[in-house]
Design a protein around this motif. Structure first.
Motif, short mmCIF file in Angstrom:
data_model
loop_
_atom_site.label_atom_id
_atom_site.label_comp_id
_atom_site.label_asym_id
_atom_site.label_seq_id
_atom_site.Cartn_x
_atom_site.Cartn_y
_atom_site.Cartn_z
N UNK A 94 -8.03 -5.99 -5.80
CA UNK A 94 -7.82 -7.10 -4.31
C UNK A 94 -7.14 -8.50 -4.73
N UNK A 95 -5.73 -8.26 -5.05
CA UNK A 95 -4.95 -9.21 -5.06
C UNK A 95 -3.46 -8.90 -3.39
N UNK A 96 -3.33 -10.35 -3.27
CA UNK A 96 -1.86 -9.83 -2.15
C UNK A 96 -0.82 -10.30 -2.60
N UNK A 97 0.48 -10.39 -2.82
CA UNK A 97 1.55 -10.64 -3.21
C UNK A 97 2.47 -10.21 -2.71
N UNK A 98 3.43 -10.78 -2.03
CA UNK A 98 4.59 -10.59 -1.99
C UNK A 98 4.32 -9.73 -1.10
N UNK A 101 -1.47 -5.75 -0.42
CA UNK A 101 -2.24 -5.97 -1.16
C UNK A 101 -2.97 -4.46 -2.36
N UNK A 102 -3.18 -5.42 -2.73
CA UNK A 102 -3.37 -4.78 -4.16
C UNK A 102 -4.68 -4.10 -4.12
N UNK A 103 -4.89 -3.26 -4.47
CA UNK A 103 -6.40 -2.77 -4.43
C UNK A 103 -6.99 -2.90 -5.71
N UNK A 104 -5.76 -2.22 -6.63
CA UNK A 104 -6.17 -2.22 -8.07
C UNK A 104 -4.89 -2.24 -8.70
N UNK A 105 -4.20 -2.44 -9.95
CA UNK A 105 -3.29 -2.04 -10.71
C UNK A 105 -4.59 -2.51 -12.04
N UNK A 106 -4.18 -1.42 -13.02
CA UNK A 106 -3.69 -1.71 -14.10
C UNK A 106 -3.34 -1.11 -15.40
N UNK A 107 -3.86 -1.64 -16.35
CA UNK A 107 -2.49 -0.91 -17.79
C UNK A 107 -1.88 -1.41 -18.71
N UNK A 123 -2.53 0.67 -7.28
CA UNK A 123 -2.92 1.58 -6.25
C UNK A 123 -2.94 0.49 -5.11
N UNK A 124 -1.79 0.78 -4.04
CA UNK A 124 -2.28 -0.47 -2.68
C UNK A 124 -2.59 0.10 -1.54
N UNK A 125 -2.25 -0.34 -0.44
CA UNK A 125 -1.86 0.24 0.45
C UNK A 125 -1.52 1.54 1.31
N UNK A 126 -0.61 0.83 1.33
CA UNK A 126 1.45 1.68 0.86
C UNK A 126 1.67 2.44 -0.45
N UNK A 153 2.45 8.06 -1.15
CA UNK A 153 2.34 7.28 0.38
C UNK A 153 3.42 6.01 -0.31
N UNK A 154 4.47 6.58 -1.62
CA UNK A 154 5.77 5.12 -1.17
C UNK A 154 5.68 4.74 0.20
N UNK A 155 6.15 3.41 1.20
CA UNK A 155 6.56 3.11 1.80
C UNK A 155 7.07 2.39 1.88
N UNK A 156 8.98 2.46 2.43
CA UNK A 156 9.27 1.36 1.98
C UNK A 156 9.97 0.65 3.28
#
Length: 220
Positions: A94-98, A101-107, A123-126, A153-156
Motif C-alpha cells: 500500500x505505497x505510492x512512489x513516482x 500506487x503499489x498494492x504489493x511488491x515482494x521479493x 502488483x499495482x493498479x496498472x 495490464x502494463x500501461x505505458x
C-alpha cells in the motif's frame, strides 16, 4: 521537524549493534542491525520497517511523495557488487512512489560473487508482474542472463504521464542470452543492442497498444 523515539548503540565505532524506533513528520522507522567494519569486506545484518514515509519532505522531489510502507532484511559481506555475498528480502505494501500506487511488491535478491539470483513480484493498479532468474556479471563486458516472468495490464501511460501512450499489455517471456556490456555503460559509451545474443521468447495474450488490438500470439 521533530523526531522522537528510542535509540540503542552497543559496541565500538567499527563493530557495533544498534536498535532504533523513530517517529517523525516524514514517517516512522524502526529496526535493528549489526555492522563490523574490521574485516577487509565489512559484515552486516539489518532488519528495518518503514511506515508512512514521505521522502518528498526530505528530498523536495515531488515524485517521491509517499506514503511508503516497507519491510526489508539484508545480510551479507562486502559492498563491491562483483564480489559481495548478500541476501535481501523485502516487502512493500500500500505505497505510492513516482505516481505508482503499489498494492504489493515482494521479493528476494541474492548476490554471490558476481552472480545474482532474483525472484520479484509486483502488483499495482496498472501492472502485475513477476520475474525470476539469474544474472551473471562476473565478466562486465559480457553479462549473461536467464530470466523468466510475466506481465499483465502494463500501461505505458502511467510511466510517461501521457494519455496517448495508453497500453494494456499481457505477456509471458523467457529471456536467455549474453552480450550486455556493463563496462561500456559505466564508461559512458552507451548500450549497444547489436551486441546482444540469445533466445528471446514472448507469448502475448490479448493486449492493446495505443488503440490497436493485439491478438494472442507467440514470437521470438
Amino acid at each position: 521537524g521533530i523526531v522522537s523515539g528510542n535509540f540503542t548503540f552497543v559496541g565500538e565505532p567499527l563493530d557495533f549493534y544498534t536498535k532504533f524506533d523513530l517517529k517523525s513528520g516524514v514517517g516512522n522507522i524502526s529496526g535493528d542491525g549489526k555492522l563490523n567494519l574490521k574485516p577487509k569486506d565489512m559484515v552486516y545484518r539489518a532488519s528495518v520497517r518503514a511506515d508512512g514515509v514521505n521522502l518528498e519532505k526530505v528530498t523536495g522531489i515531488q515524485e517521491l511523495r509517499g506514503p511508503i510502507n516497507t519491510e526489508f532484511k539484508v545480510e551479507g559481506q562486502g559492498v563491491d557488487y562483483r564480489t559481495m555475498r548478500t541476501k535481501l528480502d523485502y516487502v512493500i505494501n500500500n505505497s505510492s512512489v513516482y505516481g505508482q500506487n503499489i498494492s504489493r511488491s515482494e521479493g528476494q535478491i541474492q548476490l554471490n560473487g558476481g552472480n545474482a539470483n532474483i525472484d520479484i513480484k509486483y502488483l499495482s493498479q496498472t501492472l502485475g508482474s513477476a520475474i525470476k532468474g539469474t544474472i551473471d556479471f562476473k565478466n562486465e563486458a559480457n553479462v549473461t542472463y536467464d530470466l523468466k516472468g510475466q506481465t499483465s495490464r502494463l500501461d505505458f501511460a502511467t510511466l510517461t504521464s501521457n494519455p496517448d501512450d495508453r497500453t494494456d499489455l499481457n505477456l509471458d517471456f523467457s529471456i536467455v542470452g549474453a552480450g550486455f556490456n556493463l563496462a561500456s555503460i559505466k564508461q559512458g559509451t552507451g548500450f549497444k543492442p547489436d551486441d546482444l545474443t540469445g533466445e528471446y521468447l514472448f507469448k502475448v495474450d490479448k493486449s492493446e497498444y495505443t488503440g490497436l488490438d493485439i491478438p494472442p500470439s507467440d514470437f521470438a
